[in-house]
Motif scaffolding. Structure first.
Motif, PDB file in Angstrom:
ATOM      1  N   LEU A  70       0.857  -1.192  -0.139  1.00  0.00           N
ATOM      2  CA  LEU A  70      -0.083  -0.132  -0.127  1.00  0.00           C
ATOM      3  C   LEU A  70       1.001   1.018  -0.062  1.00  0.00           C
ATOM      4  N   ILE A  71       0.250   2.355  -0.413  1.00  0.00           N
ATOM      5  CA  ILE A  71       1.067   3.606  -0.490  1.00  0.00           C
ATOM      6  C   ILE A  71      -0.019   4.889   0.016  1.00  0.00           C
ATOM      7  N   ASP A  72       0.605   5.319   1.065  1.00  0.00           N
ATOM      8  CA  ASP A  72      -0.001   6.746   1.444  1.00  0.00           C
ATOM      9  C   ASP A  72       0.731   8.174   0.936  1.00  0.00           C
ATOM     10  N   PHE A  73       0.091   8.494  -0.304  1.00  0.00           N
ATOM     11  CA  PHE A  73       0.645   9.352  -0.912  1.00  0.00           C
ATOM     12  C   PHE A  73       0.751  10.939  -0.006  1.00  0.00           C
ATOM     13  N   ARG A  74      -0.207  10.919   0.988  1.00  0.00           N
ATOM     14  CA  ARG A  74      -0.217  12.097   1.703  1.00  0.00           C
ATOM     15  C   ARG A  74       1.008  12.157   2.625  1.00  0.00           C
ATOM     16  N   ASP A  75       1.290  11.072   3.107  1.00  0.00           N
ATOM     17  CA  ASP A  75       2.540  11.087   4.255  1.00  0.00           C
ATOM     18  C   ASP A  75       3.704  10.591   3.280  1.00  0.00           C
ATOM     19  N   ARG A  76       3.755  10.171   1.889  1.00  0.00           N
ATOM     20  CA  ARG A  76       4.866   9.960   1.386  1.00  0.00           C
ATOM     21  C   ARG A  76       5.459   8.395   1.974  1.00  0.00           C
ATOM     22  N   ALA A  77       4.602   7.649   2.345  1.00  0.00           N
ATOM     23  CA  ALA A  77       4.732   6.355   2.628  1.00  0.00           C
ATOM     24  C   ALA A  77       4.549   5.234   1.739  1.00  0.00           C
ATOM     25  N   PRO A  78       5.453   4.833   0.848  1.00  0.00           N
ATOM     26  CA  PRO A  78       5.200   3.696  -0.068  1.00  0.00           C
ATOM     27  C   PRO A  78       5.657   2.452   0.366  1.00  0.00           C
ATOM     28  N   LEU A  79       4.822   1.792   1.174  1.00  0.00           N
ATOM     29  CA  LEU A  79       5.142   0.281   1.534  1.00  0.00           C
ATOM     30  C   LEU A  79       4.625  -0.567   0.157  1.00  0.00           C
TER      31      LEU A  79
END
Length: 719
Positions: A130-139
């Motif tokens: 998954l990716i959180d584009f708001r927190d810039r967290a690309p797991l």
């Protein structure tokens, strides 16, 4: 009902198992993504021998992880996953993200069993994280396109390739992208429910291959509705209709998509049919909000041919074309002289710009009470000739001004899928008006805007969740039914209907001719005589039914004729006896149900009798039904329209009795649909006027019974 997926979406400490010091693995790509995106959390590689990976110091074992680690990337082969998950739970870690695929049946079941009781939240496997584009967290074990911007649209997909397709096509910013994979524990419902509370998400799109838990997903959808956030679903593949249903008429009336379509409608979820429609709907909802489904669409454009084509396409995607009131038509005709003023609006029919008052005409159309939304067709392609673009920009600001000044949604549709000219997009973006690509996809998005927000969607989920059968009588029926295969005996079938309060025709099952003659008075003449056999599904097809039997002599002849017909056409069928039924009359309806995984059972009704499949008049609903559900189903059929007094062909009929029959049958289906794969009540006779009902014929086919089973048993040979 839902697990908290916050540690997976909003982690501050991420551990990685399976990254290599010598080669590039999925774990290495995750670490590289986190570093390249300048993620602000802590990365903890785990490796038994390497001192560092990707320039970050490692921990030697899972037991060395800090207990406040939020999530662990498990990027190892399938065979080692269960042991790793067990270690992570023992360490007290909150969640794990598993990429692997290729599990054996035994390995899969072991992980599912572990996940069912584990405190550890398990994402995947067979996913791309998954990716959180708001927190810039690309797991995420691949490289997302750098063109994607942060926004307020979230996407949840079972397929990683589906997520890639949408990410690389959508033109608005993304908040979260979650690929749930095989859902061994966590499911799409957990993430939909979480997004309902996420202040960074305004709309959610879901690409699903199956619904793991229909009640949970329906309740997650209700959370989205309660939060005022649109939910759009692309369902890939059709539901499974049990093989037993194919031997019943109801099975022929049900298509593989019916169960899912009915489920999404009951949940108030907007449904799309391909990636283009999904992207268009999400782009539309990025700026627009749903409206009450109390009208249709107004279509306007510069070309009469294009607006006419749009009307054809709109009908194909299930969108209603609004009919303007006379007052609106007069106003539109006034502002666009020389036109009819009707919907669709051909702005280009007025050649003189001085005479053309497009903005006033569009406002008049939007103000019509019959109009829900305005679809404005406008060529917006980036490939436009510069002179043509300059010409279009003379009136596009006026269109934008109209959209910005009205309360109903205005959607601009560029009729082809080409990229949008930046100047045009900027103009509509400033006005807060969605612009979507492709005529069919754009009109499907408009249909989603008009998705029904009235009533109380989610009633099926509540009814299903609250339905708790468990009476001693039901337990006895279940035990008795389990002792049969093929079709239930007629006596048991009618006893089952009686237990659920479903009216049946006066009948007696005689063992032979002598029993029939002795007890004929229990039914009375004239009567109908039918063969009673668990081996024969449709008795009239092979001469197993005799009508208008007037006296004892005719009764003897009827039974003899039935015996000859069965011997000729189904010689291996066992004759259990003969049903004697009072001969009654009325309008013929069909009611029944079919097992429809994973929802339980689907109820169907419509015009019945021997022409049931030819007429193909049907409406469907998921069991259990509420009285309003049953009433809706009846009203949507030709049968219902006839009984309502259509053109005085029949007297207006009270349909409460038939609606009650459907509700009771749906409860039977909810209780026993796991054992009974298909049911026909055909015909159900409805008396015109009074609406009294009775079941004349009942067929219950047990789950697992195939067409081949029935044919083999009966050696059916139709003459």
């Amino acid at each position: 009902m839902f697990r908290d997926v916050s540690p997976l979406i909003k982690p501050r400490k991420v551990a990685v198992i399976g990254a290599s010091a010598r080669k590039v693995s999925q774990g290495n790509v995750v670490i590289a993504n986190l570093k390249d995106w300048n993620w602000q959390g802590e990365i903890l590689p785990v490796h038994p021998t390497a001192p560092e990976i990707e320039g970050i110091a490692t921990l030697a074992a899972i037991s060395d992880l800090p207990r406040d680690t939020d999530t662990v990337i498990v990027a190892i082969p399938a065979a080692g996953v269960l042991a790793a998950l067990q270690e992570l739970e023992a360490r007290g870690i909150a969640s794990a993200n598993v990429f692997a695929n290729g599990f054996s049946v035994t390995e899969e079941q072991a992980i599912r069993d572990f996940g069912a009781t584990s405190r550890l939240h398990i994402h995947g496997p067979n996913c791309m994280g998954l990716i959180d584009f708001r927190d810039r967290a690309p797991l995420y074990p691949s490289r997302p396109s750098p063109r994607i911007t942060a926004g307020r649209v979230s996407l949840i997909a079972q397929s990683g390739s589906a997520a890639i397709s949408v990410m690389n096509t959508i033109t608005v910013g993304l908040s979260k992208v979650v690929t749930v994979g095989s859902e061994f524990q966590l499911s799409a419902a957990d993430y939909v429910a979480w997004c309902a509370d996420d202040p960074e998400t305004d709309v959610v799109g879901v690409v699903m291959e199956s619904v793991k838990d229909p009640v949970a997903f329906a309740r997650a959808a209700q959370k989205m509705r309660d939060a005022g956030k649109p939910l759009v679903v692309l369902k890939v593949g059709a539901s499974e209709i049990g093989s037993a249903a194919t031997r019943a008429h109801t099975g022929a009336l049900i298509s593989p998509r019916d169960a899912y379509d009915r489920y999404f409608a009951d949940c108030g979820i907007s449904l799309v049919h391909d990636y283009d429609e999904l992207v268009a709907a999400l782009e539309c909802f990025n700026l627009a909000r749903p409206v009450l489904n109390r009208g249709g669409v107004a279509i306007a454009g510069i070309s009469g041919g294009q607006t006419a084509l749009a009307c054809d396409v709109a009908e194909g995607v299930g969108l209603t074309i609004a009919k303007f009131t006379p007052a609106t038509q007069e106003l539109v005709g006034k502002y666009l002289p020389g036109t009819s003023g009707a919907n669709p609006i051909d702005i280009g029919a007025v050649v003189s710009r001085e005479e053309r008052k497009s903005e006033e005409a569009l406002r008049a159309a939007i103000d019509d009470d019959n109009v829900n939304v305005l679809a404005l067709l406008q060529d917006c392609q980036d490939s436009l000739n510069p002179a043509t673009l300059d010409n279009y920009m003379l009136h596009i600001p006026g269109y934008a001004a109209v959209g910005a000044s009205v309360t109903k949604p205005v959607v601009v549709i560029s009729p082809t899928s080409g990229e949008i000219a930046p100047r045009i997009r900027a103009e509509f973006d400033r006005a807060g008006i969605p612009i979507v690509r492709g005529l069919r996809a754009g009109l499907a998005a408009v249909r989603c805007l008009s998705n029904s927000l009235e009533g109380a969607p989610g009633g099926w989920a509540r009814a299903r969740g609250d339905h708790a059968p468990g009476s001693p009588e039901l337990a006895a029926f279940r035990k008795e039914i389990a002792g049969y295969s093929g079709a239930l005996p007629a006596e048991l079938a009618f006893r089952l209907l009686k237990a659920y309060g479903i009216p049946t025709v006066p009948a007696y099952v005689a063992s032979d001719e002598y029993d029939a003659l002795k007890n004929a008075d229990l039914v009375g003449f004239p009567m109908v005589v039918k063969v009673a056999s668990g081996d024969i599904a449709h008795r009239s097809d092979i001469g197993g039914v005799m009508l208008d039997v007037q006296d004892e002599a005719a009764l003897k002849l009827a039974i003899a004729s039935i015996r000859r017909n069965i011997a000729a056409h189904a010689p291996k069928a066992t004759i259990d006896g003969f049903e004697l039924q009072a001969q009654v009359s009325g309008e013929e309806a069909v009611a029944g149900f079919a097992a429809a995984a994973p929802f339980g059972a689907m109820v169907v009704t419509g015009t019945g009798g021997v022409r049931v499949e030819i007429e193909a008049d049907r409406a469907v609903g998921l069991a259990p039904l509420s009285p309003p559900d049953a009433e809706r189903m009846i009203a949507s059929t030709r049968l219902g329209k006839m009984l309502a007094g259509y053109r005085n062909l029949l007297p207006k009929t009270d349909l409460d009795g038939y609606a009650d029959l459907l509700v009771r049958l749906s409860r039977l289906a909810a209780d026993l649909g796991d054992l009974i794969g298909g049911c026909d009540l055909n015909p159900v006779l409805v008396t015109p006027g009074s609406g009294s009902v009775c079941v004349v014929d009942a067929l219950f086919i047990l789950s697992g019974t195939t067409a081949a089973d029935m044919i083999e048993r009966t050696e059916l040979v139709l003459s």
